[in-house]
Design an enzyme around this catalytic site. Structure first.
Site, mmCIF file in Angstrom:
data_model
loop_
_atom_site.group_PDB
_atom_site.id
_atom_site.type_symbol
_atom_site.label_atom_id
_atom_site.label_comp_id
_atom_site.label_asym_id
_atom_site.label_seq_id
_atom_site.Cartn_x
_atom_site.Cartn_y
_atom_site.Cartn_z
ATOM 1 N N LYS A 41 -74.392 12.395 18.789
ATOM 2 C CA LYS A 41 -73.663 13.868 18.883
ATOM 3 C C LYS A 41 -74.694 14.701 18.341
ATOM 4 C CE LYS A 41 -70.045 15.908 20.448
ATOM 5 N NZ LYS A 41 -69.193 15.209 21.763
HETATM 6 N N1 GLU Z 1 -69.638 16.640 25.216
HETATM 7 C C1 GLU Z 1 -68.802 15.433 26.113
HETATM 8 C C2 GLU Z 1 -67.889 14.602 25.355
HETATM 9 O O1 GLU Z 1 -67.540 14.764 24.102
HETATM 10 C C3 GLU Z 1 -69.626 14.859 27.317
HETATM 11 C C4 GLU Z 1 -70.796 13.977 26.521
HETATM 12 C C5 GLU Z 1 -71.711 13.352 27.513
HETATM 13 O O2 GLU Z 1 -71.594 13.700 28.883
HETATM 14 O O3 GLU Z 1 -72.601 12.693 26.901
HETATM 15 O O4 GLU Z 1 -67.450 13.420 25.669
#
Ligand code: GLU
Length: 430
Positions: free
Chosen positions: A120
């Site tokens: 993240k």
């Molecule tokens: N931000 C989204 C989540 O928390 C998508 C993450 C992604 O597609 O890599 O799942």
């Protein structure tokens, strides 16, 4: 196999504040580790991010002033594949929040069986206060700062709170220009024109409705018979509201950061979406009564969807929930104390790592399509998404029943176990 540390390292911050995302993530992991019977060494391995970077992101404002922001990227685990996870722009972003979100991505990818680890990123900035060209410069500078950490085989970004498909296009362009050729697979959730996938924009919400339907079907209920309240009207909440309404559920309340609206007969979705497009908020929608964010969480509905930020269902609010199901659209909306209260009151919680996994599932489809440079039809994507979400729900619910644990514990057990198995089979280098 046992793993013990003779000189223990602290797994991230030694004691994150109670109720914070990292403390919630740690206590969820501890519960799964306990059920799985893993030793303390393996527990620490699973709790500890593999790599972290903290960068300064300077921005020249449109008026010439220079601002400086903190940026982060945390790669929590690579045992099953490259890191995968969103990029968040929010003033509250800090390293511990990003650590929690990265850890949740690892378990999420495990639960829906994607060949990814978790990662993240975040920048502590309020995107509403900046122009489009300022946000472009922030994004490009942040991307350059973390360039050595990311790539289509190492760590693949996607949108999260405060970022969107345009942000991903800037990341992709910055990365590609620096490498000297176009590399669409470095990000997912990008516009169709630069290799995005059909269905990605609504994937998280579509997946959330699939698991809600699966939970109701299991209990002999139908979506057409239930009322739904949704907290958060961003990328996840707004599409979820539209899909729920389209499938016949009664969406009786929605809210955003400015406030909420309620109509017990069901909000007229087409007109509500027009109102939001025109005014930027659900507030003031005619044919509805105002409701505050806190009141919305306590409405007597069948399904409550927290789709905003972490920690909204805590020791103060969770005890007032009158919904029968809480389906977590946000990451980490329920604290450990909140979970205890919901369980005590018999509320079924469909946990975030399952309920909102549709986004990363279609991100995976986008990455596969980019790697094979062959794009699928919208129907193929919708069918594959539904299949994966429904079978992940069945796995989680089956385990919860067999072991007499909550859906959250079962989801974590499945995700954590897949990661631990990969870790142990690979062995330790050197
Ligand atoms: N931000 C989204 C989540 O928390 C998508 C993450 C992604 O597609 O890599 O799942």
């Amino acid at each position: 196999m046992t793993t013990t540390f003779t000189s223990p390292i602290e797994p991230t911050t030694s004691s994150p504040a109670e109720g914070s995302p990292l403390s919630t993530a740690h206590s969820q992991l501890a519960a799964a580790v306990d059920i799985l019977g893993y030793d303390e060494g393996l527990h620490r391995m699973l709790a500890t991010p593999r790599r972290e970077i903290h960068v300064a992101v300077p921005l020249r404002r449109d008026d010439g002033e220079i601002n400086l922001f903190h940026g982060f990227r945390v790669q929590h685990n690579f045992s099953r594949g490259p890191g995968k996870g969103g990029l968040r722009y929010h003033p509250g972003v800090d390293i511990d929040e990003v650590r929690a979100l990265a850890m949740w991505m690892t378990w999420k990818c495990g639960v829906v069986d994607l060949p990814y680890g978790g990662a993240k990123g975040g920048v502590a900035i309020d995107p509403r206060d900046f122009s489009r060209s300022e946000l472009e410069r922030v994004t490009r500078r942040y991307t350059s700062e973390i360039m050595p950490m990311i790539g289509p085989d190492t760590d693949i970004m996607a949108p999260d709170m405060g970022t969107d498909d345009q942000t991903m296009a800037w990341v992709m362009d910055t990365y590609s220009v620096n490498r000297g050729f176009t590399i669409p697979a470095v990000v997912t959730g990008k516009p169709l024109a630069v290799g995005g996938s059909l269905g990605r924009g609504t994937a998280t919400s579509a997946g959330l409705v699939h698991v809600t339907t699966a939970a109701l079907t299991e209990a002999g209920e139908k979506l057409e018979d239930v009322s739904v309240a949704i907290q958060g009207f961003g990328k996840v909440g707004s599409h979820a509201a539209a899909i729920f309404a389209d499938r016949g559920a009664r969406v009786v309340a929605v809210s955003d950061q400015y406030g909420g609206v309620r109509n017990d007969d069901g909000l007229h979705m087409t007109r509500l979406l027009e109102h939001v497009a025109a005014t930027g908020s659900v507030v003031g929608f005619d044919d509805s009564d105002p409701v505050s964010n806190t009141e919305l969480l306590a409405l007597p509905v069948d399904v409550l969807v927290p789709a905003a930020i972490e920690g909204v269902l805590d020791e103060h609010t969770a005890g007032h929930v009158r919904a029968r199901y809480v389906v977590e659209g946000a990451n980490g909306p329920t604290t450990a104390a909140g979970d205890v209260l919901l369980a005590k009151n018999g509320v079924t919680v469909v946990p975030d790592v399952l309920a909102n996994a549709g986004g990363v599932v279609v991100s995976y489809f986008e990455w596969v399509q980019a790697n094979q440079t062959y794009w699928w039809t919208e129907q193929e994507i919708a069918d594959k998404l539904e299949h994966r979400m429904v079978s992940a729900y069945a796995d989680v619910s089956g385990l919860a029943r067999r072991q007499d644990v909550s859906l959250r514990d079962a989801a974590l057990v499945i995700g954590v176990k897949r990661v631990a198995e990969a870790h142990q089979i690979r062995g330790l280098y050197p």
